[in-house]
Design a protein around this motif. Sequence first.
Motif, PDB file in Angstrom:
ATOM      1  N   UNK A 279      36.091 -59.463  -2.289  1.00  0.00           N
ATOM      2  CA  UNK A 279      36.868 -58.807  -1.237  1.00  0.00           C
ATOM      3  C   UNK A 279      36.272 -59.099   0.141  1.00  0.00           C
ATOM      4  N   UNK A 280      34.961 -58.990   0.235  1.00  0.00           N
ATOM      5  CA  UNK A 280      34.288 -59.240   1.514  1.00  0.00           C
ATOM      6  C   UNK A 280      34.478 -60.691   1.945  1.00  0.00           C
ATOM      7  N   UNK A 281      34.427 -61.614   0.990  1.00  0.00           N
ATOM      8  CA  UNK A 281      34.608 -63.028   1.320  1.00  0.00           C
ATOM      9  C   UNK A 281      36.038 -63.310   1.777  1.00  0.00           C
ATOM     10  N   UNK A 282      37.007 -62.661   1.114  1.00  0.00           N
ATOM     11  CA  UNK A 282      38.404 -62.923   1.439  1.00  0.00           C
ATOM     12  C   UNK A 282      38.943 -62.123   2.609  1.00  0.00           C
ATOM     13  N   UNK A 283      38.489 -60.890   2.748  1.00  0.00           N
ATOM     14  CA  UNK A 283      39.048 -60.008   3.773  1.00  0.00           C
ATOM     15  C   UNK A 283      38.058 -59.640   4.872  1.00  0.00           C
ATOM     16  N   UNK A 284      36.822 -60.094   4.722  1.00  0.00           N
ATOM     17  CA  UNK A 284      35.813 -59.906   5.757  1.00  0.00           C
ATOM     18  C   UNK A 284      35.556 -58.464   6.146  1.00  0.00           C
ATOM     19  N   UNK A 285      35.556 -58.242   7.445  1.00  0.00           N
ATOM     20  CA  UNK A 285      35.206 -56.943   8.004  1.00  0.00           C
ATOM     21  C   UNK A 285      36.138 -55.830   7.527  1.00  0.00           C
ATOM     22  N   UNK A 286      37.422 -56.138   7.344  1.00  0.00           N
ATOM     23  CA  UNK A 286      38.374 -55.132   6.863  1.00  0.00           C
ATOM     24  C   UNK A 286      37.935 -54.583   5.511  1.00  0.00           C
ATOM     25  N   UNK A 287      37.531 -55.453   4.604  1.00  0.00           N
ATOM     26  CA  UNK A 287      37.069 -55.010   3.285  1.00  0.00           C
ATOM     27  C   UNK A 287      35.789 -54.199   3.407  1.00  0.00           C
TER      28      UNK A 287
ATOM     29  N   UNK B 244      55.102 -47.794 -13.598  1.00  0.00           N
ATOM     30  CA  UNK B 244      55.252 -48.120 -15.034  1.00  0.00           C
ATOM     31  C   UNK B 244      54.750 -49.529 -15.325  1.00  0.00           C
ATOM     32  N   UNK B 245      53.625 -49.843 -14.709  1.00  0.00           N
ATOM     33  CA  UNK B 245      52.963 -51.132 -14.902  1.00  0.00           C
ATOM     34  C   UNK B 245      51.522 -50.872 -15.292  1.00  0.00           C
ATOM     35  N   UNK B 246      50.978 -51.760 -16.058  1.00  0.00           N
ATOM     36  CA  UNK B 246      49.565 -51.662 -16.371  1.00  0.00           C
ATOM     37  C   UNK B 246      48.742 -52.091 -15.172  1.00  0.00           C
ATOM     38  N   UNK B 247      47.473 -51.827 -15.249  1.00  0.00           N
ATOM     39  CA  UNK B 247      46.557 -52.301 -14.221  1.00  0.00           C
ATOM     40  C   UNK B 247      45.467 -53.111 -14.899  1.00  0.00           C
ATOM     41  N   UNK B 248      44.821 -53.958 -14.146  1.00  0.00           N
ATOM     42  CA  UNK B 248      43.757 -54.794 -14.670  1.00  0.00           C
ATOM     43  C   UNK B 248      42.511 -53.907 -14.829  1.00  0.00           C
ATOM     44  N   UNK B 249      41.922 -53.875 -16.023  1.00  0.00           N
ATOM     45  CA  UNK B 249      40.775 -52.984 -16.227  1.00  0.00           C
ATOM     46  C   UNK B 249      39.510 -53.420 -15.492  1.00  0.00           C
ATOM     47  N   UNK B 250      39.431 -54.690 -15.140  1.00  0.00           N
ATOM     48  CA  UNK B 250      38.235 -55.192 -14.458  1.00  0.00           C
ATOM     49  C   UNK B 250      38.429 -55.083 -12.948  1.00  0.00           C
ATOM     50  N   UNK B 251      37.486 -54.466 -12.229  1.00  0.00           N
ATOM     51  CA  UNK B 251      37.650 -54.324 -10.781  1.00  0.00           C
ATOM     52  C   UNK B 251      37.510 -55.655 -10.051  1.00  0.00           C
ATOM     53  N   UNK B 252      38.105 -55.707  -8.861  1.00  0.00           N
ATOM     54  CA  UNK B 252      37.931 -56.856  -7.979  1.00  0.00           C
ATOM     55  C   UNK B 252      36.522 -56.729  -7.397  1.00  0.00           C
ATOM     56  N   UNK B 253      35.662 -57.719  -7.603  1.00  0.00           N
ATOM     57  CA  UNK B 253      34.274 -57.611  -7.105  1.00  0.00           C
ATOM     58  C   UNK B 253      34.209 -57.438  -5.590  1.00  0.00           C
ATOM     59  N   UNK B 254      33.293 -56.606  -5.161  1.00  0.00           N
ATOM     60  CA  UNK B 254      33.130 -56.333  -3.730  1.00  0.00           C
ATOM     61  C   UNK B 254      32.853 -57.613  -2.954  1.00  0.00           C
ATOM     62  N   UNK B 255      32.026 -58.524  -3.516  1.00  0.00           N
ATOM     63  CA  UNK B 255      31.704 -59.756  -2.791  1.00  0.00           C
ATOM     64  C   UNK B 255      32.941 -60.618  -2.586  1.00  0.00           C
TER      65      UNK B 255
END
Length: 123
Positions: A80-88, A67-78
Motif C-alpha cells: 500500500x505504501x509503495x503504491x499509494x505513498x503518503x496517502x496510505x 453479498x460478495x466474499x472478501x479476500x482473507x489475506x490482507x493487502x500488505x502495508x508495504x
Amino acid sequence: ILPIFRIGLGAPLGSGKQYWSWITVQDWVGAVLHVLKNRDIEGPVNFTSPTPVTNAEFTRTLGKALRKGTVPMPVPAFALAAGLGEFAREALLPGHRIVPAKLTAGGYRFAHSSLDEALRAVL
C-alpha cells in the motif's frame, strides 16, 4: 473501493486493526444542520458515526452488504505504501478512532449508527 469489493477482491489493509471512522451523507447533512441550529455546540465538531470500526470489520461488513466474499489475506502495508505513498501511510494504515462527542452530547440522533445498517441503507 466499491468496484474492488463488487468483484469480490475486497481485503483488509495492512494489519486490519486500525480504526476507521465513517458517516453516511444523510447523517453528515443532519449533523451539520443540527450544529447550525444548536448554539450550545461550540468549537470543532467531529462529523462521524458514534461507532468507528476496524478496517477488518469494515471489510467484512462491506463484503457482506454486497453479498460478495472478501479476500482473507490482507493487502500488505508495504505494498500500500509503495503504491499509494503518503496517502496510505497517513490515512489508510494508522488508526483514526474518532467519535462525535459534541454531537451526541448536543442531542444529535443518528439515522445510521451501525455500519451494517448504514451500508444496507446506502447500497
